[in-house]
Design a protein around this motif. Structure first.
Motif, PDB file in Angstrom:
ATOM      1  N   LYS A  67       0.550  -1.138   0.028  1.00 32.28           N
ATOM      2  CA  LYS A  67      -0.093   0.287   0.245  1.00 32.28           C
ATOM      3  C   LYS A  67       0.694   1.177  -0.549  1.00 32.28           C
ATOM      4  O   LYS A  67       0.087   2.477   0.188  1.00 32.28           O
ATOM      5  CB  LYS A  67      -0.944   0.261   1.263  1.00 32.28           C
ATOM      6  CG  LYS A  67      -2.090  -1.530   0.912  1.00 32.28           C
ATOM      7  CD  LYS A  67      -2.512  -1.423   2.584  1.00 32.28           C
ATOM      8  CE  LYS A  67      -4.084  -1.643   1.834  1.00 32.28           C
ATOM      9  NZ  LYS A  67      -5.178  -1.622   1.130  1.00 32.28           N
ATOM     10  N   ASP A  68       2.441   1.181  -0.502  1.00 33.26           N
ATOM     11  CA  ASP A  68       3.145   1.833  -0.027  1.00 33.26           C
ATOM     12  C   ASP A  68       3.368   3.163   0.751  1.00 33.26           C
ATOM     13  O   ASP A  68       3.442   4.406   1.122  1.00 33.26           O
ATOM     14  CB  ASP A  68       2.923   3.132  -1.424  1.00 33.26           C
ATOM     15  CG  ASP A  68       3.189   2.464  -2.528  1.00 33.26           C
ATOM     16  OD1 ASP A  68       4.109   1.381  -2.917  1.00 33.26           O
ATOM     17  OD2 ASP A  68       2.155   2.636  -3.987  1.00 33.26           O
ATOM     18  N   LEU A  69       3.050   2.494   2.061  1.00 33.35           N
ATOM     19  CA  LEU A  69       3.513   2.663   3.257  1.00 33.35           C
ATOM     20  C   LEU A  69       4.459   2.968   3.894  1.00 33.35           C
ATOM     21  O   LEU A  69       4.784   3.729   4.539  1.00 33.35           O
ATOM     22  CB  LEU A  69       1.874   2.519   3.633  1.00 33.35           C
ATOM     23  CG  LEU A  69       0.418   3.157   4.493  1.00 33.35           C
ATOM     24  CD1 LEU A  69      -0.427   1.929   4.850  1.00 33.35           C
ATOM     25  CD2 LEU A  69       0.704   4.626   4.419  1.00 33.35           C
ATOM     26  N   ILE A  70       5.105   1.777   3.617  1.00 32.59           N
ATOM     27  CA  ILE A  70       6.774   1.973   3.873  1.00 32.59           C
ATOM     28  C   ILE A  70       7.730   1.231   2.635  1.00 32.59           C
ATOM     29  O   ILE A  70       7.114   1.261   1.455  1.00 32.59           O
ATOM     30  CB  ILE A  70       7.083   0.545   5.377  1.00 32.59           C
ATOM     31  CG1 ILE A  70       6.860  -0.510   4.329  1.00 32.59           C
ATOM     32  CG2 ILE A  70       5.936   1.352   6.141  1.00 32.59           C
ATOM     33  CD1 ILE A  70       6.652  -1.718   5.753  1.00 32.59           C
ATOM     34  N   ASN A  71       8.340   1.930   2.985  1.00 30.50           N
ATOM     35  CA  ASN A  71      10.141   1.881   1.978  1.00 30.50           C
ATOM     36  C   ASN A  71      10.535   0.146   1.599  1.00 30.50           C
ATOM     37  O   ASN A  71      10.883  -0.199   0.669  1.00 30.50           O
ATOM     38  CB  ASN A  71      11.180   2.811   2.264  1.00 30.50           C
ATOM     39  CG  ASN A  71      10.751   4.259   2.022  1.00 30.50           C
ATOM     40  OD1 ASN A  71      10.093   4.179   1.129  1.00 30.50           O
ATOM     41  ND2 ASN A  71      10.826   4.643   3.092  1.00 30.50           N
ATOM     42  N   SER A  72      10.126  -0.371   3.056  1.00 35.49           N
ATOM     43  CA  SER A  72      11.342  -1.835   2.768  1.00 35.49           C
ATOM     44  C   SER A  72      10.358  -2.555   3.932  1.00 35.49           C
ATOM     45  O   SER A  72      10.360  -2.435   5.264  1.00 35.49           O
ATOM     46  CB  SER A  72      12.615  -1.808   3.226  1.00 35.49           C
ATOM     47  OG  SER A  72      13.655  -2.891   3.341  1.00 35.49           O
ATOM     48  N   THR A  73      10.326  -3.511   3.798  1.00 41.83           N
ATOM     49  CA  THR A  73      10.150  -5.151   4.542  1.00 41.83           C
ATOM     50  C   THR A  73      10.703  -5.521   5.308  1.00 41.83           C
ATOM     51  O   THR A  73      11.283  -5.807   6.964  1.00 41.83           O
ATOM     52  CB  THR A  73       9.001  -5.810   3.847  1.00 41.83           C
ATOM     53  OG1 THR A  73      10.289  -6.302   2.883  1.00 41.83           O
ATOM     54  CG2 THR A  73       8.219  -5.687   2.932  1.00 41.83           C
ATOM     55  N   LEU A  74      12.274  -5.060   5.001  1.00 39.48           N
ATOM     56  CA  LEU A  74      13.545  -5.677   5.427  1.00 39.48           C
ATOM     57  C   LEU A  74      13.883  -4.632   6.696  1.00 39.48           C
ATOM     58  O   LEU A  74      13.677  -5.136   8.106  1.00 39.48           O
ATOM     59  CB  LEU A  74      14.982  -5.643   4.952  1.00 39.48           C
ATOM     60  CG  LEU A  74      15.823  -6.113   5.689  1.00 39.48           C
ATOM     61  CD1 LEU A  74      16.063  -7.487   6.173  1.00 39.48           C
ATOM     62  CD2 LEU A  74      17.552  -6.227   4.763  1.00 39.48           C
ATOM     63  N   ALA A  75      13.101  -3.253   6.230  1.00 40.89           N
ATOM     64  CA  ALA A  75      13.714  -2.225   7.713  1.00 40.89           C
ATOM     65  C   ALA A  75      12.450  -2.540   8.523  1.00 40.89           C
ATOM     66  O   ALA A  75      12.818  -3.040   9.867  1.00 40.89           O
ATOM     67  CB  ALA A  75      12.936  -0.892   6.743  1.00 40.89           C
ATOM     68  N   TRP A  76      10.565  -3.119   8.250  1.00 42.02           N
ATOM     69  CA  TRP A  76       9.950  -3.602   9.137  1.00 42.02           C
ATOM     70  C   TRP A  76      10.384  -4.702   9.764  1.00 42.02           C
ATOM     71  O   TRP A  76       9.958  -4.416  11.142  1.00 42.02           O
ATOM     72  CB  TRP A  76       9.091  -3.929   8.329  1.00 42.02           C
ATOM     73  CG  TRP A  76       7.456  -4.323   8.918  1.00 42.02           C
ATOM     74  CD1 TRP A  76       7.214  -5.771   9.293  1.00 42.02           C
ATOM     75  CD2 TRP A  76       7.031  -3.320   9.552  1.00 42.02           C
ATOM     76  NE1 TRP A  76       6.330  -5.465  10.118  1.00 42.02           N
ATOM     77  CE2 TRP A  76       5.729  -4.607  10.525  1.00 42.02           C
ATOM     78  CE3 TRP A  76       6.733  -1.876  10.023  1.00 42.02           C
ATOM     79  CZ2 TRP A  76       4.536  -3.426  11.011  1.00 42.02           C
ATOM     80  CZ3 TRP A  76       5.571  -1.349  10.642  1.00 42.02           C
ATOM     81  CH2 TRP A  76       4.668  -2.536  11.294  1.00 42.02           C
ATOM     82  N   ARG A  77      11.280  -5.611   9.512  1.00 39.92           N
ATOM     83  CA  ARG A  77      11.061  -6.707  10.452  1.00 39.92           C
ATOM     84  C   ARG A  77      12.740  -6.513  10.939  1.00 39.92           C
ATOM     85  O   ARG A  77      12.169  -7.446  12.347  1.00 39.92           O
ATOM     86  CB  ARG A  77      12.276  -7.530   9.450  1.00 39.92           C
ATOM     87  CG  ARG A  77      10.989  -8.516   8.393  1.00 39.92           C
ATOM     88  CD  ARG A  77      11.913 -10.137   8.047  1.00 39.92           C
ATOM     89  NE  ARG A  77      13.056  -9.596   7.201  1.00 39.92           N
ATOM     90  CZ  ARG A  77      12.647  -9.310   5.629  1.00 39.92           C
ATOM     91  NH1 ARG A  77      11.175  -9.806   5.242  1.00 39.92           N
ATOM     92  NH2 ARG A  77      13.907  -9.561   4.791  1.00 39.92           N
TER      93      ARG A  77
END
Length: 345
Positions: A67-77
């Motif tokens: 949904k283009d709310l964050i740039n990176s799932t790696l950064a999220w993890r």
């Protein structure tokens, strides 16, 4: 051995190692700052995200990236892992969220972590019936009108022991007000609980503050009729006084709103009650029945509740509505008939 005595090959190797380490750290820091930065600078754009019960952190991260709310799932993890190290939990709460791409990854994550779910606001005006409420909730998209009307017939006296005995539904006890509730909790039962709690908060202290000739149910019923009759605030207490005097003298209330409620209709200036409708038998028809109807006919607000519990003394026994919402009050039936003729003409 002195540092400056190291062989040149070892010296250059160590120097290169520290340069590479510094560049790597700088690069990692640069990547991290960009990875958690807001996707957009637009503060007006809000995106709805539904987090289902039992969703994993990875599933939520994938949804946020899609949904283009964050740039990176790696950064999220990495952010979730840092939470686990910090306080041994990375719990995220299910619900509906309105999130902005102008917020950083930690800001978005914290909203989901704290359960700041999307709220919805609704307003119930004074004098509305439970059927009007049901239709309103259906229009808002919360649930069907039928679901709400079925729910108001479930009387939970364990949770609300102050409710009168033997009432078939909750008409009159759903307090009219503006409410805010988490969108995913906008169910008939949750909304009913909210409104009953508000009624207890506002109405019970009024009734308990003074002696009353009415039972609790009679008081709310009378207040609901006053609420429906009083269009102009300045006339409310006078109308309450007329009804109190008629009840005291054993006269029928002869209130149009009770007929309308019994027939599930609403009269207008163009389509007033007919003689046939007024003469139609119903437990709610106060032209045919003495005393009060069996239940309230709408939700009274605080002013109607107060005026009905302590109405002013009056010599008036009758009133008739003008087309602007005001009334002509009369002491005798002859004066009342003359007032009716004036309005008809």
């Amino acid at each position: 051995m002195a540092f400056n005595k190291l062989p040149k090959t070892i010296f250059y190797s160590l120097f290169s190692f520290w340069i590479i380490l510094a560049l790597g750290a700088a690069g990692s820091w640069y990547w991290w700052k960009n990875a958690i930065a807001p996707v957009s600078s637009s503060e007006e754009e809000l995106i709805t995200v539904e987090v289902s019960e039992g969703s994993s952190g990875q599933e939520i991260g994938n949804q946020l990236e899609e949904k283009d709310l964050i740039n990176s799932t790696l950064a999220w993890r990495i952010w979730l892992f840092s939470l686990r190290l910090e306080d041994n939990t990375d719990d995220l709460r299910a619900g509906s969220y309105q999130l902005s791409p102008s917020d950083s990854l930690p800001e978005i994550g914290q909203q989901i972590r704290e359960g700041k779910v999307l709220s919805t606001r609704f307003t119930i005006p004074e004098g509305w019936t439970q059927r009007q409420m049901a239709e309103h909730f259906e229009e808002l998209g919360y649930f069907s009108a039928e679901e709400f009307l079925a729910a108001v017939e479930n009387i939970d006296r364990d949770q609300f022991p102050w409710l009168p005995d033997d009432i078939p539904h909750l008409e009159g006890f759903l307090y009219p007000d503006t409410y805010q509730i988490p969108r995913d909790r906008a169910t008939p039962d949750s909304i009913i609980t909210l409104m009953l709690n508000r009624f207890a908060e506002v109405a019970l202290p009024i009734y308990e503050s003074q002696e009353s000739p009415y039972s609790f149910l009679e008081w709310v019923t009378l207040a609901s009729i006053v609420e429906k009759e009083a269009v102009v605030d300045e006339e409310r207490s006078r109308i309450a006084g007329v009804f109190a005097k008629r009840l005291e003298e054993g006269m029928r209330l002869a209130a149009d709103p009770t007929v309308e409620y019994g027939l599930n209709i609403e009269q207008t200036e163009e389509q007033t009650l007919t003689l046939e409708q007024v003469n139609t038998p119903s437990p709610y028809n106060t032209y045919l029945n003495s005393g009060l109807p069996p239940t309230p006919i709408a939700s009274p607000g605080k002013p109607a509740l107060e005026d009905s519990l302590n109405p002013p003394e009056t010599d008036y026994l009758f009133f008739v509505a003008r087309y602007d919402g005001t009334h002509i009050f009369s002491e005798t039936f002859e004066e009342h008939e003359e007032a009716q003729r004036q309005i008809q003409n």
